[in-house]
Design a protein around this motif. Structure first.
Motif, mmCIF file in Angstrom:
data_model
loop_
_atom_site.group_PDB
_atom_site.id
_atom_site.type_symbol
_atom_site.label_atom_id
_atom_site.label_comp_id
_atom_site.label_asym_id
_atom_site.label_seq_id
_atom_site.Cartn_x
_atom_site.Cartn_y
_atom_site.Cartn_z
ATOM 1 N N THR A 127 15.052 -0.846 -11.002
ATOM 2 C CA THR A 127 14.607 0.280 -11.810
ATOM 3 C C THR A 127 13.158 0.572 -11.457
ATOM 4 O OG1 THR A 127 16.079 -0.427 -13.583
ATOM 5 C CG2 THR A 127 14.363 1.176 -14.149
ATOM 6 N N GLU B 34 21.313 5.635 -8.200
ATOM 7 C CA GLU B 34 22.332 5.264 -9.195
ATOM 8 C C GLU B 34 22.174 6.083 -10.459
ATOM 9 O OE1 GLU B 34 24.831 2.688 -9.127
ATOM 10 O OE2 GLU B 34 24.483 2.777 -6.976
ATOM 11 N N SER B 35 20.942 6.245 -10.903
ATOM 12 C CA SER B 35 20.667 7.146 -12.030
ATOM 13 C C SER B 35 19.239 7.639 -11.917
ATOM 14 C CB SER B 35 20.905 6.465 -13.384
ATOM 15 O OG SER B 35 19.831 5.649 -13.757
ATOM 16 N N THR C 49 16.332 9.849 -14.426
ATOM 17 C CA THR C 49 15.941 10.591 -15.613
ATOM 18 C C THR C 49 14.505 11.058 -15.425
ATOM 19 O OG1 THR C 49 15.189 8.591 -16.733
ATOM 20 C CG2 THR C 49 17.435 9.309 -17.182
ATOM 21 N N GLU D 258 19.798 3.752 -22.499
ATOM 22 C CA GLU D 258 20.551 4.885 -21.975
ATOM 23 C C GLU D 258 21.214 5.558 -23.171
ATOM 24 O OE1 GLU D 258 24.250 5.525 -18.855
ATOM 25 O OE2 GLU D 258 23.061 3.710 -18.740
ATOM 26 N N GLU E 143 23.073 -0.702 -20.377
ATOM 27 C CA GLU E 143 24.279 -0.295 -19.643
ATOM 28 C C GLU E 143 25.510 -1.101 -20.074
ATOM 29 O OE1 GLU E 143 23.724 -0.718 -15.454
ATOM 30 O OE2 GLU E 143 25.563 0.337 -14.966
ATOM 31 N N ARG F 175 26.395 10.800 -19.807
ATOM 32 C CA ARG F 175 25.385 9.733 -19.874
ATOM 33 C C ARG F 175 24.074 10.246 -19.302
ATOM 34 N NH1 ARG F 175 28.591 4.172 -18.501
ATOM 35 N NH2 ARG F 175 26.599 3.272 -19.102
ATOM 36 N N THR F 176 22.975 9.769 -19.874
ATOM 37 C CA THR F 176 21.666 10.242 -19.442
ATOM 38 C C THR F 176 21.142 9.528 -18.215
ATOM 39 O OG1 THR F 176 20.539 8.643 -20.837
ATOM 40 C CG2 THR F 176 20.937 10.835 -21.760
ATOM 41 N N GLY F 177 21.554 8.316 -17.996
ATOM 42 C CA GLY F 177 20.892 7.471 -17.015
ATOM 43 C C GLY F 177 19.827 6.666 -17.734
ATOM 44 N N LYS F 178 19.357 5.654 -17.082
ATOM 45 C CA LYS F 178 18.458 4.691 -17.705
ATOM 46 C C LYS F 178 17.029 5.213 -17.836
ATOM 47 C CE LYS F 178 19.008 0.497 -16.209
ATOM 48 N NZ LYS F 178 18.920 -0.749 -15.400
#
Length: 161
Positions: free
Chosen positions: A4, A31-32, A34, A84, A127, A147-150
């Motif tokens: 992250t 992967e995500s 925001t 998330e 998650e 889902r927003t993502g982390k």
């Protein structure tokens, strides 16, 4: 392993496109992702989750630091608060509504919309918690998931100390 990365950037048009383009050019998968403004209107914070080894993390960090609009890049994979947000639209036949409400309460989720045949449930957490709740809701019939993502922040003081 998933990493992250918190990226502090100038809040200007096109910055997100430049960051995404950097990942595309280098062949790194996001992967995500925001993005939101910070306590200062002229700065935005991106939280990007990438999968790979330490070499990938190092390459991503070096490439991000080359972008003019990037102020600071931090690996926040360890010792951070991560959350998330997820919205789940699930079938809710009358005979199953009580069960669904009970499960939502156990997971500290909230029912934010009620229709004749479905609920929209809001859940926040890490998650694993969200994945576990989604797995439980599959038995009732999931209609839609968003889902927003982390998002993540290092524990402790402002500088993580």
């Amino acid at each position: 392993m998933k990493y992250t990365i918190a990226v502090l950037v100038e809040n200007k048009p096109g910055v997100l496109a430049r960051v995404a383009s950097l990942f595309r050019r280098r062949g790194f998968n996001i992967e995500s992702l925001t993005v939101g403004t910070t306590e200062r209107e002229d700065l935005s914070r991106m939280t990007i989750v990438v999968k790979g080894d330490e070499k990938v993390l190092e390459q991503v960090t070096k490439q991000l630091n080359k972008l003019i609009e990037v102020i600071k890049v931090s690996d926040v994979s360890k010792d951070a608060v991560e959350r998330e947000l997820c919205l789940i639209r699930v079938n809710s036949p009358p005979e199953k509504r009580g069960e669904i409400i009970e499960l939502a309460n156990i997971f500290r989720a909230r029912i934010v919309d009620v229709a004749r045949d479905s609920f929209i449930i809001e859940i926040t957490g890490d998650e694993d918690k969200i994945n576990a709740f989604i797995d439980l809701m599959r038995a009732y019939g999931i209609k839609e998931v968003a889902r927003t993502g982390k998002v993540a922040m290092v524990r402790g003081g402002k500088n993580g100390k």
